[in-house]
Design an enzyme around this catalytic site. Structure first.
Site, short mmCIF file in Angstrom:
data_model
loop_
_atom_site.label_atom_id
_atom_site.label_comp_id
_atom_site.label_asym_id
_atom_site.label_seq_id
_atom_site.Cartn_x
_atom_site.Cartn_y
_atom_site.Cartn_z
N LYS A 64 -1.51 5.52 -4.33
CA LYS A 64 -1.51 4.34 -3.10
C LYS A 64 -2.96 4.22 -3.19
O LYS A 64 -3.74 4.96 -2.44
CB LYS A 64 -0.33 4.80 -2.17
CG LYS A 64 -0.16 3.93 -1.03
CD LYS A 64 0.66 4.72 -0.25
CE LYS A 64 2.06 3.51 0.45
NZ LYS A 64 2.05 4.45 2.53
C1 E4P Z 1 4.00 2.55 4.04
O1 E4P Z 1 4.20 2.98 2.88
C2 E4P Z 1 3.55 3.05 4.57
O2 E4P Z 1 3.85 4.00 4.87
C3 E4P Z 1 4.40 3.15 6.32
O3 E4P Z 1 5.82 1.70 5.97
C4 E4P Z 1 3.87 2.19 7.64
O4 E4P Z 1 4.32 1.94 9.18
P1 E4P Z 1 4.32 1.93 10.48
O5 E4P Z 1 3.63 0.76 10.16
O6 E4P Z 1 5.81 2.01 10.98
O7 E4P Z 1 3.35 3.17 10.11
#
Ligand code: E4P
Length: 217
Positions: A83
């Site tokens: 990522k």
């Molecule tokens: C995506 O891969 C992120 O880990 C995640 O969806 C972030 O979500 P949040 O805005 O609830 O922290």
């Protein structure tokens, strides 16, 4: 539609996995912090349990360092998706890592223009953050809709991974839009099973059953 669990909580992942609900997992530095574990150990445990892609996020901000971290994370298991954040350096890292054969999830996407760049840089997944856009009074679902349209217009194979999901209706709307994947906290996936009329109907059936005086077992 594929379901990823947006968590590094091993027990929650195990339960969803055993139920056949999971096609992958996404983690991020905040979720690793919440898990209280070491990133390599926690990620390896998740990868051993789940067959699909498990996203592990780099924390460097400069392309060469992101690439080095990405390679190290990818060495944890065959099903790692590296990522990287949607910055200019992140796009460089995406291109290099995907050219090297690694699956890349480009995260922190907040505009359709960013998503277009990620597809051209060879991203396997683009992660538009719905909830965080909603938090600032913008329309996160509209972003998912726009990316779907743009990718379909040009036949990009990058999968739309709707992220920052906060509610059951986010999941339903993403399914209607045609997002390839949603990643949601386990609590939201569990909440999808709940309906007040199911609870009310079950209570009425059980009350009537009691009155019959019968037993099944
Ligand atoms: C995506 O891969 C992120 O880990 C995640 O969806 C972030 O979500 P949040 O805005 O609830 O922290």
């Amino acid at each position: 539609m594929k379901f990823f669990a947006d968590t590094a909580d091993i027990d929650a992942i195990a339960e969803l996995n055993e139920l056949g609900m999971l096609d992958g997992v996404t983690t991020n530095p905040s979720l690793i912090l919440k898990s209280g574990g070491n990133i390599v150990e926690v990620t390896k445990a998740i990868c051993d349990m789940v067959d699909g892609p498990v996203s592990a996020e780099v924390v460097a901000t400069e392309a060469d360092a992101m690439i080095a971290e990405g390679r190290k994370l990818a060495a944890i298991a065959d099903n790692i998706a590296v990522k990287v954040p949607l910055t200019w350096d992140g796009l460089h890292a995406c291109r290099t890592l995907s050219n090297d054969g690694f699956l890349v999830n480009v995260t922190l996407c907040f505009s359709a223009a960013q998503a277009l760049l990620a597809a051209k840089a060879g991203a396997g997944f683009i992660s538009p953050f719905i909830g965080r856009l909603d938090d600032i009074n913008l329309d996160g679902l509209e972003l998912v809709r726009d990316i779907r349209q743009i990718y379909d217009n040009y036949g990009y194979e990058t999968e739309v991974l709707a992220a920052s999901i906060r509610s059951v209706s986010h999941v339903t709307e993403c399914a209607l839009i045609g997002a390839d994947v949603i990643t949601a906290p386990p609590a939201v996936i569990r909440q999808m099973a709940a309906h007040p009329l199911t609870d009310k109907g079950l209570a009425a059936f059980l009350a009537d059953w009691e009155k019959t005086g019968q037993k099944i077992l």
